[in-house]
Design an enzyme around this catalytic site. Structure first.
Site, PDB file in Angstrom:
ATOM      1  N   ARG A 190       0.833  -1.209   0.000  1.00 49.18           N
ATOM      2  CA  ARG A 190       0.000   0.000   0.000  1.00 49.18           C
ATOM      3  C   ARG A 190       0.866   1.258   0.000  1.00 49.18           C
ATOM      4  NH1 ARG A 190      -0.779   4.762   2.553  1.00 49.18           N
ATOM      5  NH2 ARG A 190      -0.298   3.733   4.551  1.00 49.18           N
ATOM      6  N   ASP A 191       1.514   1.545   1.107  1.00 40.38           N
ATOM      7  CA  ASP A 191       2.307   2.761   1.217  1.00 40.38           C
ATOM      8  C   ASP A 191       3.492   2.738   0.257  1.00 40.38           C
ATOM      9  OD1 ASP A 191       2.951   5.245   2.227  1.00 40.38           O
ATOM     10  OD2 ASP A 191       4.067   4.461   3.929  1.00 40.38           O
ATOM     11  N   HIS A 210       6.593   4.455  12.516  1.00 39.95           N
ATOM     12  CA  HIS A 210       6.616   4.368  11.054  1.00 39.95           C
ATOM     13  C   HIS A 210       7.552   5.465  10.554  1.00 39.95           C
ATOM     14  CE1 HIS A 210       4.105   3.898   7.160  1.00 39.95           C
ATOM     15  NE2 HIS A 210       5.029   4.802   6.881  1.00 39.95           N
ATOM     16  N   CYS A 240       5.574   9.807  -0.220  1.00 41.70           N
ATOM     17  CA  CYS A 240       4.259  10.389   0.041  1.00 41.70           C
ATOM     18  C   CYS A 240       3.972  11.458  -0.999  1.00 41.70           C
ATOM     19  CB  CYS A 240       4.203  10.993   1.449  1.00 41.70           C
ATOM     20  SG  CYS A 240       2.622  11.799   1.798  1.00 41.70           S
ATOM     21  N   ASN A 253      10.102   4.197   2.717  1.00 37.56           N
ATOM     22  CA  ASN A 253      10.003   3.751   4.101  1.00 37.56           C
ATOM     23  C   ASN A 253      11.266   3.022   4.535  1.00 37.56           C
ATOM     24  OD1 ASN A 253       6.971   4.097   4.938  1.00 37.56           O
ATOM     25  ND2 ASN A 253       6.932   3.320   2.844  1.00 37.56           N
TER      26      ASN A 253
END
Length: 323
Positions: free
Chosen positions: A26-27, A218, A251, A260
């Site tokens: 997802r991210d 996170h 993002c 990440n």
């Protein structure tokens, strides 16, 4: 849970085990420019589960107009039908997203709130207060249908529009999400600007406001600090960490934010500290390599690059795990 007898560099007791929340599907993929085929996403999740991951973010039910990479999330959820063995949270921004998630068979949803007014308006198209009211409705409806709800606090350390964020303000937002019924709240360094001092201040404030077993961290790796920030938080007793295979991510509403924390690098560090993860590092590296091939680039994980480029690195890992 702390008390393993292992201590970090600052002397804090480290947890016996860490639950890793894999956010790559997802991210990690949401900001890719080219369309990632559904088959590649399904193969990625298969590989992550085979490696031992038991919490994998499957996607998000947001408008495909804004995040086209997530347009097939319903097919992903329907394919895997999340079970008690593997939890697959999906992001839902509103009641419409919740209805779509429920129809696909999702059992866990995730909701986002922003620690700053500017980021809330840019990312959620709503003020902080309006956003929280909307999320409260989503959380109540989800729990009414027997679904679990995970919360995220975006910009918990730094905002691309407003700069450094007051730790107490981010913690207060985490408490609001907990009061809504979120079983866990992930404190997100969305821009990747944190260094250990800032990360500790954020985490300590969160622990003061929310039970520690309901906090996750996170970190993005924009300044190369994600791993050391995570270790600093582990020394406080936090034992849930979000990460993304191959360091995928970014993002769209935070210009310049890098990917990440790479799951492979996190697992290598935790293995070396004797902290249990139940993750097969070789299988994890394989899953990361496969999705990186699809994306046409090398993994961002240093561990993955070492293991795939140098045969001697595998002997290092073997010694690393046996000592």
């Amino acid at each position: 849970m702390t008390g393993s007898g292992i201590h970090g560099a600052s002397g804090g007791a480290l947890p016996n085990s860490v639950r890793i929340v894999e956010v790559g599907p997802r991210d990690g993929l949401q900001n890719e420019q080219g369309v990632v085929p559904l088959a590649a996403k399904l193969s990625l999740i298969d590989g992550l589960v085979a490696a031992g991951l038991r919490t994998v973010e499957a996607g998000s039910f947001v408008s495909p107009r804004w995040v086209p990479q997530m347009a097939d999330t319903d097919r992903i959820v329907a394919h895997f039908r999340p079970s008690d063995a593997v939890e697959m949270p999906v992001l839902v921004p509103n009641l419409r997203g919740l209805e779509l998630a429920k129809a696909a068979g999702a059992r866990t949803v995730a909701v986002f709130a922003a620690a700053t007014e500017s980021f809330s308006r840019a990312n959620l198209n709503a003020s902080r207060s309006d956003s929280l009211a909307r999320l409260s409705e989503v959380a109540a409806a989800a729990q009414g249908d027997g679904m679990r709800v995970r919360g995220y606090v975006s910009c918990a350390v730094h905002c691309p529009y407003e700069g450094w964020v007051e730790p107490g303000g981010a913690a207060e937002l985490a408490a609001s999400l907990t009061d809504m019924g979120c079983y866990e709240v992930s404190m997100c360094d969305t821009t990747g600007a944190a260094s250990p001092g800032r990360a500790l201040a954020m985490a300590k404030a969160a622990i003061a406001a929310v039970p520690i077993d309901r906090i996750a961290v996170h970190f993005h790796d924009t300044f190369g600090q994600a791993l050391v920030n995570t270790l600093a938080c582990l020394e406080l007793g936090i034992s849930v960490v979000d990460s993304s295979v191959s360091g995928l991510g970014g993002c769209p509403y935070s210009p310049g934010a890098a990917g990440n924390l790479a799951t492979e690098d996190l697992v290598y560090m935790l293995d070396g500290l004797g902290i249990a993860t139940c993750i097969d590092l070789d299988a994890l590296v394989k899953a990361g390599a496969q999705i990186s091939d699809v994306l046409g680039r090398k993994p961002a994980s240093r561990t993955a690059l070492a293991l795939t480029s140098r045969r001697s690195a595998r002997r290092i890992v073997k010694d690393h795990l046996s000592n």
